[in-house]
Design an enzyme around this catalytic site. Structure first.
Site, short mmCIF file in Angstrom:
data_model
loop_
_atom_site.label_atom_id
_atom_site.label_comp_id
_atom_site.label_asym_id
_atom_site.label_seq_id
_atom_site.Cartn_x
_atom_site.Cartn_y
_atom_site.Cartn_z
N GLU A 134 -13.59 17.32 -48.14
CA GLU A 134 -14.34 16.25 -47.55
C GLU A 134 -13.37 15.12 -47.01
O GLU A 134 -13.90 14.10 -46.65
CB GLU A 134 -15.52 15.69 -48.68
CG GLU A 134 -16.84 16.17 -48.34
CD GLU A 134 -17.84 15.62 -49.48
OE1 GLU A 134 -18.81 16.52 -50.06
OE2 GLU A 134 -17.94 14.45 -49.45
N GLU B 17 -16.86 9.28 -54.77
CA GLU B 17 -17.11 10.40 -54.95
C GLU B 17 -17.22 11.26 -53.50
O GLU B 17 -18.15 11.51 -53.17
CB GLU B 17 -18.35 10.66 -55.85
CG GLU B 17 -18.52 12.06 -56.69
CD GLU B 17 -19.23 13.13 -55.79
OE1 GLU B 17 -18.48 13.61 -54.91
OE2 GLU B 17 -20.30 13.55 -56.14
N1 SAH Z 1 -21.33 7.99 -53.90
C1 SAH Z 1 -22.59 8.78 -53.75
C2 SAH Z 1 -22.80 9.72 -52.59
C3 SAH Z 1 -21.69 10.60 -52.82
S1 SAH Z 1 -21.82 12.16 -51.50
C4 SAH Z 1 -23.05 9.40 -55.18
O1 SAH Z 1 -22.29 9.38 -55.96
O2 SAH Z 1 -24.27 9.79 -55.27
C5 SAH Z 1 -20.33 11.65 -50.52
C6 SAH Z 1 -20.74 10.57 -49.33
O3 SAH Z 1 -19.81 9.83 -49.05
C7 SAH Z 1 -21.53 11.13 -48.12
O4 SAH Z 1 -22.55 10.36 -48.11
C8 SAH Z 1 -20.54 11.42 -47.15
O5 SAH Z 1 -21.37 10.93 -45.85
C9 SAH Z 1 -19.83 9.95 -47.52
N2 SAH Z 1 -18.36 9.79 -47.09
C10 SAH Z 1 -17.18 10.78 -47.31
N3 SAH Z 1 -16.11 10.25 -46.78
C11 SAH Z 1 -16.33 8.81 -46.67
C12 SAH Z 1 -15.44 8.18 -46.11
N4 SAH Z 1 -14.26 8.11 -46.06
N5 SAH Z 1 -15.95 6.78 -45.84
C13 SAH Z 1 -17.47 6.45 -45.68
N6 SAH Z 1 -18.17 7.59 -46.46
C14 SAH Z 1 -17.79 8.80 -46.46
#
Ligand code: SAH
Ligand code: ZN
Length: 712
Positions: free
Chosen positions: A179, A170
């Site tokens: 993002e 996500e």
């Molecule tokens: N999966 C969790 C958090 C979603 S928010 C949930 O659904 O509640 C998105 C998170 O992904 C953030 O913490 C951000 O730091 C991380 N993120 C974004 N792109 C990423 C990547 N390519 N590799 C690792 N972390 C990533």
């Protein structure tokens, strides 16, 4: 390269602090902080991880976890994906990219995944995740890797022994791809996933709708400035009218936009499809032209954008971010259909201002040009007559979109307020008036120059603002304006009128506009006794409220989908304390709330009679009588009311709030908000207390507001 930890929450990251390398001790660093009142930069000793903490405290992470629809749909789709693997006689090896608190990984374990690897790029979050896994007894079932997915390695000595066959992730923001989702998915399919894999979500669609919306257009372009008789006082320079504007998406809670304030000129148009499953590649750059039939005659000004996720391969589980009027689950027969769809703040809708406005006729065919690069979207519109030479991402060439925030532009376009200020200035101008304008991020001084002042001195020292003023000076043939970074004593003595639009481009919280009082105080001893000042005074007001939803961005989770999240709550709470982010600015017109008790005045600053310090504190009962109570209370709002010619102009409620009723907030400013961790059922005798301390010499302001301590 774009390095933002949580771009999804970028609009909340309001003050940018630069970290220096000079640390006094292991735990503290000097950070450079701009004082919005004095305008000077001060060094401040801060906790080493101040930026992280501020980010955590201000992020909408909690709101995302409160998003039950999102959580449940991810859970269901994961369940289907794992079943599918097992039905095919395979192991379910799950990779969770951007695990955050570990939520989706824990769900995967509970759905029977055989192995789960979770990666998280933001280190403090990854640490928090490991603790949450431990607390929930699943630490041995999930491997947490504190890395960006694009840095993961696969192999005997790698982060993962073998490739995964289920990806759950996500990493979407309001703009879907902001993002970095495109590169995250592309890399995962190339290096981290088996050919035969299931991805949750499976795909996404971006929708666009062309609209006429003069209300939102005010956020984009400066209009000519007119007086009460609608006579144009200042013309907007042509280059500002022609500017393509800022490309950055304007994220808005579109469902809160008054229905009469926009006209739909098209149906919703699916513009981009994203196949996350890896079956077909997704291009990093795309331009798509689609012809459509106009549904209403009007001025095409804006494109509204939202997206939906297909969580599973069969398309049974759909997650939509549409505004209420096109949302699949909206109850259109209800009195407030916007309340019948799930609320969320971590994904809103996008507003894109078309580089050129065109008038379109009902039933005619026009072409929407949708463009996408690795992180963002933008749009053009074409008809028979209007064709564009290129479809480049718009950039600001007029300065306004670089110097001023969208809210500030909308404020300057707020005719109701400017007419009041202009009328008073006109009244006050004496013969041969020498005007001092304290706010170079407004047009009042220029207007005074046009309305008959002899000379106008505008105090301004930021180059971008000076550039805008100079363009106006040229476009309006003003010869009696001087822009200065400071005024001499000699000049101050000659001033007959002081004007100051009480909204500085540097101000975020309402009281930061007391910069007016700070500057006046500085020149006070040299100013003539008879000088006329507009506005005359500033009052700060506060009121308890009940937010319909906004509190969800801050209240503790406790548990989420049966998972103990108190470790995450503690992290947010300690970050809140370290980064001092308790009171924040929010555009409350986007966040419905009810008045929860009587508004009370906290402080009055009279511009004609300034004191060096103001210290006020006190207690107020929530209400005076039972009938003035509304239940429950989950926050306080503070706003400023400025007095112009004896008439109050509110940067808070448009009309006097009535207890228990929805408050109508000024759309052109942000209000100060304190969200309470717990909502409270109040009684008439319940009291809240406040402390305000203001030092005009130092340019410091402090405000606390909370429930009064119970007397024992
Ligand atoms: N999966 C969790 C958090 C979603 S928010 C949930 O659904 O509640 C998105 C998170 O992904 C953030 O913490 C951000 O730091 C991380 N993120 C974004 N792109 C990423 C990547 N390519 N590799 C690792 N972390 C990533
Ligand atoms: Zn511009």
């Amino acid at each position: 390269m774009r390095i933002v930890l949580f771009p999804r929450f970028r609009r909340l990251l309001l003050d940018i602090r630069l970290k220096s390398t000079a640390a006094t001790s292991k735990m503290q660093v000097f950070t450079q902080k701009r004082n919005p009142i004095t305008g000077s930069t001060e060094w401040d000793v801060q906790h080493e991880d101040y930026d992280y903490h501020q980010e955590i405290a201000r992020s909408a992470f909690a709101d995302m976890l409160h998003d039950t629809e999102r959580n449940k749909k991810y859970h269901r789709a994961l369940q289907l994906a794992i079943e599918k693997m097992h039905d095919a006689g395979k192991k379910a090896n799950v990779l969770d990219i951007g695990t955050g608190t570990g939520l989706l990984s824990i769900m995967a374990v509970r759905c029977g995944a055989d192995t789960v690897t979770a990666c998280e790029a933001f280190k403090p979050m990854a640490e928090c995740c490991s603790k949450i896994l431990q607390r929930n007894g699943v630490a041995d079932k999930i491997t947490v890797i504190p890395k960006r997915s694009t840095d993961l390695t696969v192999g005997e000595n790698g982060d993962m022994k073998e490739k995964a066959n289920i990806l759950v992730t996500e990493v979407f923001d309001t703009e879907l791809i902001g993002e970095g989702a495109l590169s995250t998915f592309a890399h995962a399919h190339q290096y981290l996933l088996e050919e035969e894999c299931v991805v949750v979500p499976d795909s996404a669609v971006i929708y666009a709708q062309v609209v006429e919306c003069p209300t939102l257009q005010k956020w984009n372009k400066l209009n000519d400035l007119a007086d009460e008789d609608l006579k144009v006082i200042l013309r907007t320079p042509q280059k500002m009218k022609d500017c393509a504007g800022s490309a950055a998406v304007h994220d808005v809670q579109l469902s809160q936009l008054p229905r009469h304030s926009f006209k739909e000129l098209s149906d919703q148009i699916p513009v981009f499809y994203y196949d996350w499953s890896g079956r077909s590649p997704v291009d990093c750059r795309r331009t798509v032209k689609q012809q459509f039939t106009v549904t209403n005659t009007g001025r095409a000004q804006i494109v509204f954008m939202w997206w939906e996720l297909n969580m599973d391969m069969e398309g049974k589980i759909l997650l939509s971010c549409a505004p209420w009027w096109t949302h699949p689950d909206a109850d259109l027969s209800s009195e407030r259909p916007q309340d019948s769809i799930p609320w969320r703040d971590h994904w809103m809708q996008g507003v894109y201002y078309l580089p050129q406005e065109i008038t379109v006729q009902k039933e005619s065919d026009v072409t929407l040009v949708s463009c996408q690069d690795e992180y963002s979207l933008w749009f053009y519109l074409e008809d028979e007559k209007t064709k564009h030479k290129h479809y480049k991402r718009p950039i600001c060439e007029c300065g306004v979109h670089m110097a001023l925030s969208r809210t500030h532009v909308s404020y300057l376009n707020d005719g109701k307020r400017s007419k009041k200020l202009l009328a008073q200035i006109k009244d006050d101008l004496v013969n041969d008036a020498i005007v001092l304008d304290l706010n170079g991020s407004s047009l009042l001084g220029l207007a005074a120059a046009k309305m008959g002042a002899k000379t106008v001195y505008i105090l301004e020292n930021t180059n971008l603002n000076i550039g805008i003023l100079n363009d106006y000076i040229q476009a309006n043939n003003l010869e009696n304006v001087v822009i200065l970074p400071d005024v001499t004593d000699e000049l101050t003595e000659k001033v007959t009128n002081v004007v100051c639009d009480p909204n500085f481009s540097s101000a975020i919280l309402p009281w930061e506009n007391l910069k007016m009082a700070y500057l006046l105080y500085k020149y006070k001893s040299k100013l003539n006794e008879s000088v006329k000042i507009v506005p005359e005074s500033c009052e700060l007001w506060a009121m308890p409220v009940e937010f319909q939803d906004l509190h969800k961005i801050r209240i503790p989770l406790g548990s989420c989908e049966g998972i103990d999240m108190t470790i995450f709550d503690d992290l947010v709470e300690s970050s809140r304390i370290i980064s001092d982010a308790e009171i924040e600015a929010q555009p409350l017109w986007e966040y419905p709330c009810k008045c929860g008790g009587l508004p009370r005045r906290l402080i009055e600053v009279n511009m004609n009679d300034l004191r060096v310090t103001y210290a006020c504190d006190g207690d107020h009962t929530v209400a005076d009588t039972e009938s003035e109570l509304s239940q429950p209370v989950n926050g306080f709002v503070v706003w400023a009311t400025w007095s112009v010619g004896g008439k109050p102009t509110s940067a808070g409620p448009g009309e006097w709030p009535r207890v228990g009723e929805r408050v109508i907030w000024d759309m052109h400013t942000r209000q100060a908000v304190k969200i309470l961790k717990k909502s409270k059922i109040v009684s008439v005798t319940d009291k809240w207390s406040y402390q305000v301390a203001c030092d005009l010499e130092k340019g410091q302001f402090n405000l606390n507001i909370d429930w009064a301590k119970e007397e024992t």
